[in-house]
Design a protein around this motif. Structure first.
Motif, short mmCIF file in Angstrom:
data_model
loop_
_atom_site.label_atom_id
_atom_site.label_comp_id
_atom_site.label_asym_id
_atom_site.label_seq_id
_atom_site.Cartn_x
_atom_site.Cartn_y
_atom_site.Cartn_z
N ARG A 90 0.80 -1.23 0.00
CA ARG A 90 0.00 0.00 0.00
C ARG A 90 0.84 1.28 0.00
O ARG A 90 0.30 2.36 0.22
CB ARG A 90 -0.92 0.01 1.23
N VAL A 91 2.12 1.17 -0.22
CA VAL A 91 2.96 2.36 -0.31
C VAL A 91 3.66 2.36 -1.66
O VAL A 91 3.66 1.35 -2.37
CB VAL A 91 4.01 2.40 0.84
N HIS A 92 4.27 3.48 -2.04
CA HIS A 92 4.90 3.57 -3.35
C HIS A 92 6.18 2.74 -3.44
O HIS A 92 6.57 2.30 -4.53
CB HIS A 92 5.20 5.03 -3.69
N SER A 94 9.01 0.17 -0.73
CA SER A 94 9.40 -0.28 0.62
C SER A 94 10.60 -1.20 0.52
O SER A 94 10.86 -1.80 -0.52
CB SER A 94 8.23 -1.00 1.31
N THR A 107 9.81 2.90 4.18
CA THR A 107 8.65 3.05 3.30
C THR A 107 8.72 4.40 2.61
O THR A 107 9.19 5.39 3.18
CB THR A 107 7.32 2.94 4.08
N CYS A 109 6.53 7.33 0.41
CA CYS A 109 5.28 7.89 -0.09
C CYS A 109 5.60 9.11 -0.94
O CYS A 109 6.39 9.97 -0.52
CB CYS A 109 4.35 8.28 1.06
N GLY A 111 4.28 12.51 -3.13
CA GLY A 111 3.18 13.47 -3.16
C GLY A 111 3.44 14.56 -4.19
O GLY A 111 4.44 14.53 -4.91
N ASP A 115 2.46 19.03 -1.21
CA ASP A 115 2.75 18.21 -0.02
C ASP A 115 4.12 18.50 0.58
O ASP A 115 4.51 17.84 1.55
CB ASP A 115 2.67 16.72 -0.39
N TYR A 177 8.09 15.23 -7.82
CA TYR A 177 7.28 14.79 -6.69
C TYR A 177 7.95 15.10 -5.34
O TYR A 177 9.18 15.16 -5.22
CB TYR A 177 7.02 13.28 -6.77
N ARG A 180 8.72 11.39 0.81
CA ARG A 180 8.87 11.16 2.25
C ARG A 180 9.29 9.72 2.50
O ARG A 180 8.61 8.78 2.05
CB ARG A 180 7.57 11.46 3.00
N ALA A 207 10.56 2.42 -5.44
CA ALA A 207 9.48 3.35 -5.79
C ALA A 207 9.66 3.96 -7.18
O ALA A 207 8.81 4.71 -7.64
CB ALA A 207 9.40 4.45 -4.74
#
Length: 246
Positions: A90-92, A94, A107, A109, A111, A115, A177, A180, A207
């Motif tokens: 569920r994350v971009h 890991s 992990t 993420c 944005g 963001d 992007y 994080r 990612a």
């Protein structure tokens, strides 16, 4: 001294810790029978604790200076490293990085520009598009305590790892992007900040972030006694605690 030396070089971290604790309790029972506060010679429990700590430090340092580490490695040896990516769906991105008894789960993420983390600086408002946050829960070192806001350790280690990875982050025109990274330390026995650097690099690649090159980090320790010194690659917690430099 010999009994403590044997306890300090037996098995894994938990086994060593349990044997040292058992030895300390045995000595306490011998010299402070029936939970007495002083020995027959008038020495207190606090003095015993200080003496045991100094003896423990001497044992660890003597072992290192003779070329023998607590887990049997040579001074220049690295602990076993294992890596895995795409652990969380569920994350971009890991990655799970393990070095000996130190483990970091990173992990990623992604944005938009909105963001970015905004903060007021000396020269006006600043926006940060790359962040690496480090979390060190108590269970990672076998402890149980309340989880509160980030402390000195989390902030310092997070900044250290962030500064290590930031130079390879692509410029906004190539990758617009906000990024994080969160490093959760699942197990710790030395150099979890450098494990965070390694796991962050793996997670960034997982990612699809076009970093300029991979980054890896490792700790180097020093034990210096008189005219003798030993440099240690990939130090453990005890080597950090009783050594002279990390």
């Amino acid at each position: 001294y010999d009994a403590l030396k044997q306890a300090k070089t037996s098995g894994m971290k938990q086994e060593r810790s349990e044997k040292v604790k058992a030895l300390k309790e045995e000595l306490l029972a011998k010299h402070f029978p029936e939970e007495a506060e002083t020995t027959s010679a008038g020495l207190t429990r606090a003095q015993f604790g200080d003496a045991f700590y100094k003896l423990e430090a001497k044992v660890v340092r003597d072992l290192i200076l003779t070329g023998k580490r607590l887990d049997g490695r040579a001074p220049q040896d690295l602990r076993k490293v294992t890596c895995a990516v795409s652990n969380l769906p569920r994350v971009h991105g890991s990655a799970l990085f393990t070095r000996g008894e130190t483990q970091s789960l990173a992990t990623i993420c992604l944005g938009t520009v909105r963001d970015q983390q905004k903060s007021d600086g000396l020269f006006g408002e600043e926006a940060q598009r790359f962040m690496l946050h480090y979390y060190f829960p108590s269970f990672s070192v076998g402890e149980c305590r309340p989880i509160r806001g980030p402390g000195r350790r989390e902030i310092g280690h997070g900044c250290l790892a962030e500064r290590s990875v930031a130079p390879v982050i692509p410029p906004p025109e190539k990758f617009p992007y906000t990024i994080r990274v969160i490093s959760d330390i699942l197990e710790s026995n030395g150099s979890s900040s450098m494990a965070s650097v390694c796991s962050a690099t793996l997670a960034l690649m997982d990612a699809g972030v076009p970093i300029q090159q991979p980054v890896a980090g490792i700790s180097i320790g020093l034990v210096d006694e008189g005219d003798k010194f030993t440099l240690l690659t990939d130090i453990m917690g005890d080597e950090d605690h009783f050594g002279d430099m990390d």
